[in-house]
Design a protein around this motif. Structure first.
Motif, PDB file in Angstrom:
ATOM      1  N   UNK A  98       0.742  -1.083  -0.056  1.00  0.00           N
ATOM      2  CA  UNK A  98      -0.222  -0.124   0.013  1.00  0.00           C
ATOM      3  C   UNK A  98       1.056   1.161  -0.140  1.00  0.00           C
ATOM      4  N   UNK A  99       0.289   2.363  -0.799  1.00  0.00           N
ATOM      5  CA  UNK A  99       0.939   3.561  -0.798  1.00  0.00           C
ATOM      6  C   UNK A  99       0.229   4.639  -0.434  1.00  0.00           C
ATOM      7  N   UNK A 100       0.507   5.556   0.324  1.00  0.00           N
ATOM      8  CA  UNK A 100      -0.247   6.841   0.704  1.00  0.00           C
ATOM      9  C   UNK A 100       0.570   7.835   0.134  1.00  0.00           C
ATOM     10  N   UNK A 101      -0.219   8.809  -0.724  1.00  0.00           N
ATOM     11  CA  UNK A 101       0.096   9.889  -1.619  1.00  0.00           C
ATOM     12  C   UNK A 101      -1.040  10.993  -1.786  1.00  0.00           C
ATOM     13  N   UNK A 102      -0.365  11.919  -1.945  1.00  0.00           N
ATOM     14  CA  UNK A 102      -1.283  13.187  -2.403  1.00  0.00           C
ATOM     15  C   UNK A 102      -2.046  12.917  -3.553  1.00  0.00           C
ATOM     16  N   UNK A 103      -3.327  13.452  -3.477  1.00  0.00           N
ATOM     17  CA  UNK A 103      -4.351  13.246  -4.774  1.00  0.00           C
ATOM     18  C   UNK A 103      -3.513  13.937  -5.953  1.00  0.00           C
ATOM     19  N   UNK A 104      -3.798  13.349  -7.048  1.00  0.00           N
ATOM     20  CA  UNK A 104      -3.305  13.987  -8.043  1.00  0.00           C
ATOM     21  C   UNK A 104      -4.601  13.877  -8.961  1.00  0.00           C
ATOM     22  N   UNK A 105      -4.559  14.869 -10.107  1.00  0.00           N
ATOM     23  CA  UNK A 105      -5.961  15.214 -10.982  1.00  0.00           C
ATOM     24  C   UNK A 105      -6.383  13.763 -11.499  1.00  0.00           C
ATOM     25  N   UNK A 106      -5.412  12.673 -11.900  1.00  0.00           N
ATOM     26  CA  UNK A 106      -6.011  11.474 -12.407  1.00  0.00           C
ATOM     27  C   UNK A 106      -6.679  10.665 -11.425  1.00  0.00           C
ATOM     28  N   UNK A 107      -6.788  11.018 -10.072  1.00  0.00           N
ATOM     29  CA  UNK A 107      -7.186   9.992  -9.117  1.00  0.00           C
ATOM     30  C   UNK A 107      -8.764  10.716  -8.759  1.00  0.00           C
ATOM     31  N   UNK A 108      -9.110  11.700  -9.346  1.00  0.00           N
ATOM     32  CA  UNK A 108     -10.396  12.399  -9.143  1.00  0.00           C
ATOM     33  C   UNK A 108     -11.594  11.375  -9.623  1.00  0.00           C
ATOM     34  N   UNK A 109     -11.683  10.790 -10.469  1.00  0.00           N
ATOM     35  CA  UNK A 109     -12.720  10.025 -11.017  1.00  0.00           C
ATOM     36  C   UNK A 109     -12.759   8.772 -10.143  1.00  0.00           C
ATOM     37  N   UNK A 110     -11.467   8.170  -9.664  1.00  0.00           N
ATOM     38  CA  UNK A 110     -11.361   6.987  -8.980  1.00  0.00           C
ATOM     39  C   UNK A 110     -11.919   7.232  -7.325  1.00  0.00           C
ATOM     40  N   UNK A 111     -11.568   8.385  -7.028  1.00  0.00           N
ATOM     41  CA  UNK A 111     -12.145   8.878  -5.557  1.00  0.00           C
ATOM     42  C   UNK A 111     -13.422   8.966  -5.558  1.00  0.00           C
ATOM     43  N   UNK A 112     -13.954   9.729  -6.611  1.00  0.00           N
ATOM     44  CA  UNK A 112     -15.344   9.949  -6.984  1.00  0.00           C
ATOM     45  C   UNK A 112     -15.870   8.355  -6.858  1.00  0.00           C
ATOM     46  N   UNK A 113     -15.626   7.522  -7.415  1.00  0.00           N
ATOM     47  CA  UNK A 113     -16.240   6.120  -7.419  1.00  0.00           C
ATOM     48  C   UNK A 113     -16.042   5.488  -6.046  1.00  0.00           C
ATOM     49  N   UNK A 114     -14.935   5.630  -5.557  1.00  0.00           N
ATOM     50  CA  UNK A 114     -14.747   4.969  -4.214  1.00  0.00           C
ATOM     51  C   UNK A 114     -15.832   5.547  -3.272  1.00  0.00           C
ATOM     52  N   UNK A 115     -16.053   6.932  -3.258  1.00  0.00           N
ATOM     53  CA  UNK A 115     -16.853   7.527  -2.195  1.00  0.00           C
ATOM     54  C   UNK A 115     -18.591   7.180  -2.597  1.00  0.00           C
ATOM     55  N   UNK A 116     -18.775   7.029  -3.796  1.00  0.00           N
ATOM     56  CA  UNK A 116     -20.037   6.385  -4.076  1.00  0.00           C
ATOM     57  C   UNK A 116     -20.162   5.158  -3.740  1.00  0.00           C
ATOM     58  N   UNK A 117     -19.162   4.189  -3.769  1.00  0.00           N
ATOM     59  CA  UNK A 117     -19.272   2.888  -3.356  1.00  0.00           C
ATOM     60  C   UNK A 117     -19.423   2.703  -1.819  1.00  0.00           C
ATOM     61  N   UNK A 118     -18.683   3.279  -1.335  1.00  0.00           N
ATOM     62  CA  UNK A 118     -18.636   3.515   0.414  1.00  0.00           C
ATOM     63  C   UNK A 118     -19.885   3.976   0.985  1.00  0.00           C
ATOM     64  N   UNK A 119     -20.252   5.098   0.585  1.00  0.00           N
ATOM     65  CA  UNK A 119     -21.057   5.615   1.587  1.00  0.00           C
ATOM     66  C   UNK A 119     -22.599   5.468   0.798  1.00  0.00           C
ATOM     67  N   UNK A 120     -23.600   5.355   1.703  1.00  0.00           N
ATOM     68  CA  UNK A 120     -24.911   5.032   1.112  1.00  0.00           C
ATOM     69  C   UNK A 120     -25.626   5.927   0.046  1.00  0.00           C
ATOM     70  N   UNK A 121     -25.259   7.182   0.054  1.00  0.00           N
ATOM     71  CA  UNK A 121     -25.725   8.193  -0.978  1.00  0.00           C
ATOM     72  C   UNK A 121     -24.539   8.839  -1.670  1.00  0.00           C
ATOM     73  N   UNK A 122     -24.694   9.463  -2.662  1.00  0.00           N
ATOM     74  CA  UNK A 122     -23.601  10.272  -3.399  1.00  0.00           C
ATOM     75  C   UNK A 122     -23.344  11.502  -2.766  1.00  0.00           C
ATOM     76  N   UNK A 123     -23.769  11.779  -1.618  1.00  0.00           N
ATOM     77  CA  UNK A 123     -23.600  13.111  -0.909  1.00  0.00           C
ATOM     78  C   UNK A 123     -22.170  13.427  -0.539  1.00  0.00           C
ATOM     79  N   UNK A 124     -21.503  12.361  -0.098  1.00  0.00           N
ATOM     80  CA  UNK A 124     -20.252  12.722   0.215  1.00  0.00           C
ATOM     81  C   UNK A 124     -19.167  12.813  -1.352  1.00  0.00           C
TER      82      UNK A 124
END
Length: 168
Positions: A1-27
């Motif tokens: 595992x690697x922890x690093x600062x978000x880069x622009x190419x991460x935005x869609x992956x972060x968005x998908x992760x947030x939508x997967x993990x939380x019950x609503x798309x609010x986060x």
């Protein structure tokens, strides 16, 4: 595992992760709005050995009784279901608070599971005369001092930036 600062190419992956993990798309909508409004102080990702985003932590400015003291609000924090229980969330918090302290940010607040955040060094904000703008259980609103004596002389209402209002 690697922890690093978000880069622009991460935005869609972060968005998908947030939508997967939380019950609503609010986060996911919150994080996008905070980015768009220039309210991102720090955003870290945890990535698997294969490079997939499996965890995310985000910080944005908060005020205390209307004053900007450089304090930060942690929201959201998430870890992909298959990777939970491995300490990824705690590692993200530790790395993030070290970076924030190095950058001179003195205090972090969080609204969440008191047992979980207590493990990372957070204490109940009410112990320091601080309260949240939303009606939440007292033990759920927590604070962590990153720089010594930064909590001294600060009491009152902790307010998050405008995009948080859309969550309520």
């Amino acid at each position: 595992m690697l922890i690093r600062t978000e880069v622009p190419s991460d935005i869609l992956s972060i968005d998908a992760l947030l939508k997967e993990v939380f019950d609503t798309p609010a986060e996911a909508e919150l994080v996008m709005a905070l980015r768009e409004q220039g309210q991102r102080t720090l955003s870290l990702v945890a990535s698997s050995d294969e490079g997939d985003v499996i965890g995310h932590i985000f910080f944005s400015p908060v005020t205390v009784d209307g004053q900007d003291n450089g304090w930060q609000g942690l929201a959201p924090l998430c870890v992909k279901q298959d990777y939970r229980g491995q300490g990824i969330g705690q590692t993200l918090m530790q790395e993030a608070t070290e970076i924030l302290a190095e950058l001179g940010y003195p205090v972090v607040v969080v609204l969440g599971d008191s047992q979980y955040y207590h493990k990372a060094g957070f204490v109940t904000a009410a112990e320091h005369g601080l309260h949240c703008s939303w009606p939440v259980p007292e033990e759920s609103f927590m604070v962590q001092e990153l720089l010594p004596d930064s909590l001294n002389g600060h009491q009152g209402l902790v307010a998050y930036s405008a995009p948080f209002s859309a969550l309520s």
